[in-house]
Design a protein around this motif. Structure first.
Motif, PDB file in Angstrom:
ATOM      1  N   ASN B  96       0.805  -1.221   0.000  1.00 53.00           N
ATOM      2  CA  ASN B  96       0.000   0.000   0.000  1.00 53.00           C
ATOM      3  C   ASN B  96       0.838   1.271   0.000  1.00 53.00           C
ATOM      4  N   LEU B  97       1.820   1.276  -0.886  1.00 53.47           N
ATOM      5  CA  LEU B  97       2.559   2.529  -1.058  1.00 53.47           C
ATOM      6  C   LEU B  97       1.740   3.449  -1.962  1.00 53.47           C
ATOM      7  N   LEU B  98       1.939   4.749  -1.787  1.00 56.86           N
ATOM      8  CA  LEU B  98       1.232   5.711  -2.636  1.00 56.86           C
ATOM      9  C   LEU B  98       2.017   5.873  -3.933  1.00 56.86           C
ATOM     10  N   GLN B  99       1.355   5.569  -5.050  1.00 58.14           N
ATOM     11  CA  GLN B  99       2.060   5.426  -6.327  1.00 58.14           C
ATOM     12  C   GLN B  99       2.654   6.737  -6.859  1.00 58.14           C
ATOM     13  N   GLY B 100       1.971   7.835  -6.659  1.00 60.84           N
ATOM     14  CA  GLY B 100       2.459   9.076  -7.262  1.00 60.84           C
ATOM     15  C   GLY B 100       3.600   9.720  -6.484  1.00 60.84           C
ATOM     16  N   TYR B 101       3.941   9.130  -5.346  1.00 65.52           N
ATOM     17  CA  TYR B 101       4.884   9.781  -4.437  1.00 65.52           C
ATOM     18  C   TYR B 101       6.217   9.035  -4.398  1.00 65.52           C
ATOM     19  N   GLU B 105       8.716  10.692   0.128  1.00 61.57           N
ATOM     20  CA  GLU B 105       7.406  11.293   0.389  1.00 61.57           C
ATOM     21  C   GLU B 105       6.466  10.297   1.058  1.00 61.57           C
ATOM     22  N   THR B 108       7.489  10.381   4.662  1.00 58.93           N
ATOM     23  CA  THR B 108       7.098  11.607   5.380  1.00 58.93           C
ATOM     24  C   THR B 108       5.581  11.685   5.544  1.00 58.93           C
ATOM     25  N   LEU B 109       4.836  11.133   4.559  1.00 57.05           N
ATOM     26  CA  LEU B 109       3.374  11.127   4.716  1.00 57.05           C
ATOM     27  C   LEU B 109       2.969  10.287   5.928  1.00 57.05           C
ATOM     28  N   GLY B 110       3.838   9.348   6.317  1.00 52.68           N
ATOM     29  CA  GLY B 110       3.562   8.533   7.493  1.00 52.68           C
ATOM     30  C   GLY B 110       3.631   9.331   8.784  1.00 52.68           C
ATOM     31  N   MET B 112       3.057  13.010   8.659  1.00 49.83           N
ATOM     32  CA  MET B 112       2.400  14.308   8.496  1.00 49.83           C
ATOM     33  C   MET B 112       1.073  14.441   9.236  1.00 49.83           C
ATOM     34  N   PHE B 113       0.367  13.329   9.404  1.00 51.23           N
ATOM     35  CA  PHE B 113      -0.939  13.423  10.045  1.00 51.23           C
ATOM     36  C   PHE B 113      -0.836  13.310  11.558  1.00 51.23           C
ATOM     37  N   SER B 117       5.974  16.357   9.973  1.00 49.98           N
ATOM     38  CA  SER B 117       7.002  15.683   9.185  1.00 49.98           C
ATOM     39  C   SER B 117       8.398  16.082   9.639  1.00 49.98           C
ATOM     40  N   ARG B 138      10.091   6.319  -7.347  1.00 51.62           N
ATOM     41  CA  ARG B 138       8.687   6.040  -7.111  1.00 51.62           C
ATOM     42  C   ARG B 138       8.514   4.531  -6.949  1.00 51.62           C
ATOM     43  N   ARG B 154       8.017   3.534   6.467  1.00 50.01           N
ATOM     44  CA  ARG B 154       6.855   4.396   6.651  1.00 50.01           C
ATOM     45  C   ARG B 154       6.116   4.049   7.945  1.00 50.01           C
TER      46      ARG B 154
END
Ligand code: ADP
Ligand code: MG
Lengths: 419, 227
Positions: B96-101, B105, B108-110, B112-113, B117, B138, B154
């Protein structure tokens, strides 16, 4: 917030094609809207407001509007002539008349209007407060006794006529190659640009119009053709209009009583701004339609944002689920979509200024050629900031429906891979 | 004090036929801070549902899930989101990695919420999983093994108290599976995070000192469910 911005940036890039298309449609919509409002307000200002240099026009009995269009804006055909004596009367017998300048029209050169007048147009007349027509270095006003001409800057651009060049006037308001007059005029001056309709005019001595071959004078009611050497008796002379500068508006109302209400020969158009305002109010529906078209394009482009983002939501459900699994809240995902569509609108609005500039460039060119009035793209009009602002708000609003779909994405269901 | 305490946890789903079926029924389950637990369970035995309940992604029908004494099950959705952002790491079978990132990234998205970051720490983690030279790649530009290592980095990015690993090696060949598992355990141990791993792969499970049978824990499928 940084998370949201990263998500938005990545999404805009991943959907570069649809982003570009939507941005372009927003640009068009916002450019069009800004243009419609800006051109509308600028032309209204140019034709109705501001200082025209004259307060009133006297011309043949008929429509005030036609009189103003014909004399002040050099458009349309002259409604007819009035006797020269009316001019001299206005000039000499009314202390309230500060300046009276006669105009005689009826000829053109390559479609550029030739106006016969007195040198006072250069020496006394101020087209704006404190600004007289300036003649470029090397030139001078025409001499009343000679076949000399002073040409406006647009005329000089369009015809290529230079100082010392000669040309033959053509009969009529519109160019007809067969209607060439044998008289030859010499360009003795080129006017500095005034950004007024006068830039499209060729000025010659009024006597020149009287004596032009084929011209017939009916000042007395009978036909009279000027003799090459003899002076023309004043009674035979006639002019298309007399431009008046008045000492006070009251003088205008007095003249209105005398010429319009009691007289039968002539029409007084006064105040000029009001006459033009009537025209603008009459053609107001055209503006309403243009505005409507602009709003329609805005609406369609906003719908395009909604559609293009809505279409990406399905393929992005897994992404939203992953973001939620990383701790993003529903409202974070919602905001990301709304911010994304607002960003598209903002980018579009930014490009809209290019679109606006291009439309105004073309419109200004056409309007200047046709009327001499100059539209300026950098003139600040509220629509120049209200449109982008409204566009961004509308963009954000367009994102709401897709955002609701993103908001309601089921996390557990979309975390697992799907075929 | 226990890190995680679960009591009388029940979760059922409405099957397409319309009837309610119980999928998770766990009377009791506990973990201590830093503990590594492996659960063995066949496919369809409710493992993923169990982890999703702990992570706060699903809300239980009944029971309590206490993280450091605080009952997650009783919290609102956004409160559970916030706990997930701050206290849990999640490693999935499908990464479940984010494909566009980029890898960086994704890491770091791990964070940010949650606490925010910290790029330096993200880089450090990618270093640790051996992807120092792949930070700006990517997911599609990475091998499967490398992708799972990004996912591991992540999961640890937000300094979690508990890492949930759902068949983390299911998509890897035995050699890479062994390697990935070693990495997960090592990195969890280093950061003091507890690890709860579910799998049906014996090769993975035998690396843990002890391993609990999920079916023994979850009474939903053993007929032991009362009523
Ligand atoms: N949203 C759902 N609706 C209905 N049934 C579900 C749902 N999610 C999971 N299930 C069912 O719960 C059972 C256990 O699923 P899962 O927890 O994914 O098992 P595992 O991870 O052990 O393979 C499966 O039989 C599945 O069909
Ligand atoms: Mg599963």
């Amino acid at each position: 917030m940084r998370g949201i911005l990263l998500i938005v940036r990545r999404s805009l890039r991943q959907h570069l094609f649809s982003t570009t298309i939507t941005v372009l449609s927003i640009a068009l919509a916002s450019g069009l809207t800004m243009s419609v409002f800006s051109i509308q307000s600028q032309s209204r200002e140019a034709f109705t407001g501001g200082d025209l240099g004259f307060d009133a026009v006297v011309g043949a009995r008929g429509s005030q509007l036609q009189l103003v269009l014909n004399t002040v804006f050099h458009l349309e055909t002259s409604p007819g002539n009035i006797p020269w004596t009316l001019y001299t009367e206005l000039r000499d017998k009314y202390p309230g008349v500060e300046l009276a300048i006669p105009y005689a029209t009826g000829d053109n050169y390559m479609g550029n209007r030739i106006v016969g007048s007195t040198p006072e147009i250069f020496t006394k007349f101020e087209y704006k407060k404190g600004r007289k027509y300036a003649i470029l270095e090397g030139g001078r006003p025409f001499d009343e006794g000679y076949a000399e001409a002073v040409i406006g800057s647009v005329v000089s651009e369009q015809t290529g006529l230079k100082l010392g060049d000669t040309f033959n006037p053509f009969h009529g308001i519109y160019f007809d190659p067969n209607a060439r007059h044998p008289e030859e005029y010499t360009v003795v001056g080129i006017m500095d640009t005034t950004n007024t309709p006068s830039d499209r005019v060729i000025w010659i001595p009024i006597e020149g119009i009287f004596r032009m071959t084929g011209h017939v004078l009916r000042g007395t009611g009978e036909q009279f053709t000027a003799d090459a050497v003899a002076a023309i008796p004043d009674a035979h002379k006639e002019v298309s209009a007399v431009m008046l500068k008045l000492k006070s508006p009251q003088v205008g109302w007095q003249l209105d009583q005398m010429i319009n209400k009691q007289g039968k020969v002539a029409t007084l158009a006064h105040p000029i701004g009001t006459v033009m305002l009537d025209l603008f109010n009459k053609v107001g529906w055209v503006n309403r339609i243009l505005e409507l078209v602009a709003y329609l394009v805005v609406f369609v482009s906003a719908a395009a944002i909604t559609a293009s983002i809505y279409n990406t939501i399905n393929e992005r459900k897994r992404e939203f689920a992953i973001l939620r699994a990383l701790g993003a809240r529903r409202r974070t995902v919602f905001s990301a979509i709304v911010v994304e569509s607002a960003c598209i609108a903002a980018l579009g609005s930014l490009c809209g200024f290019v679109c606006y500039g291009a439309i105004l460039l073309v419109a200004a060119q056409v309007v200047r050629q046709q009327t001499g009035v100059v539209l300026n793209a950098t003139t600040l009009h509220p629509s120049l900031y209200l449109t982008p602002l409204g566009m961004v708000l509308l963009g954000a609003l367009s994102g709401v429906i897709p955002a609701i779909r993103a908001y309601s994405t089921d996390v557990a269901e979309n975390l697992a891979p799907h075929s | 004090m226990n890190l995680l305490e679960i009591e009388q946890l029940r979760k059922g789903f409405r099957a397409p036929t319309g009837e309610q079926t119980l999928i998770v029924d766990i009377p009791a389950f506990t973990m201590t801070p830093g503990q590594h637990v492996a659960l063995r369970g066949a496919s369809g035995s409710g493992k993923t549902t169990f982890l999703n309940l702990i992570a706060g992604i699903l809300k239980p029908d009944q029971g309590q899930i206490r993280l450091e004494g605080r009952d997650i099950a009783a919290l609102s959705e956004s409160q559970r989101d916030s706990i997930r952002a701050n206290s849990f790491g999640y490693v999935f079978q499908t990464f479940n990695l984010l494909q566009g990132y980029t890898a960086l990234e994704n890491v770091t998205l791990g964070m940010m919420f949650g606490k925010g970051s910290d790029r330096a720490y993200a880089e450090q983690l990618l270093h640790k999983v051996g992807l120092a030279d792949r930070m700006h790649y990517r997911p599609r530009q990475l091998s499967v093994g490398q992708q799972q290592r990004v996912a591991v980095a992540r999961a640890l990015a937000n300094h979690p108290k508990l890492v949930l690993a759902d068949e983390p090696t299911g998509n890897l060949d035995p050699v890479h599976a062994r390697e990935a598992l070693r990495l997960i355990r090592e990195i969890c141990a280093e950061s003091g995070a507890a690890l709860l791993l579910v799998s049906h792969d014996e090769g993975v499970l035998e690396q843990f000192d002890s391993c609990t049978d999920f079916l023994g824990l979850n009474r939903a499928f053993t007929g032991g469910a009362g009523g």
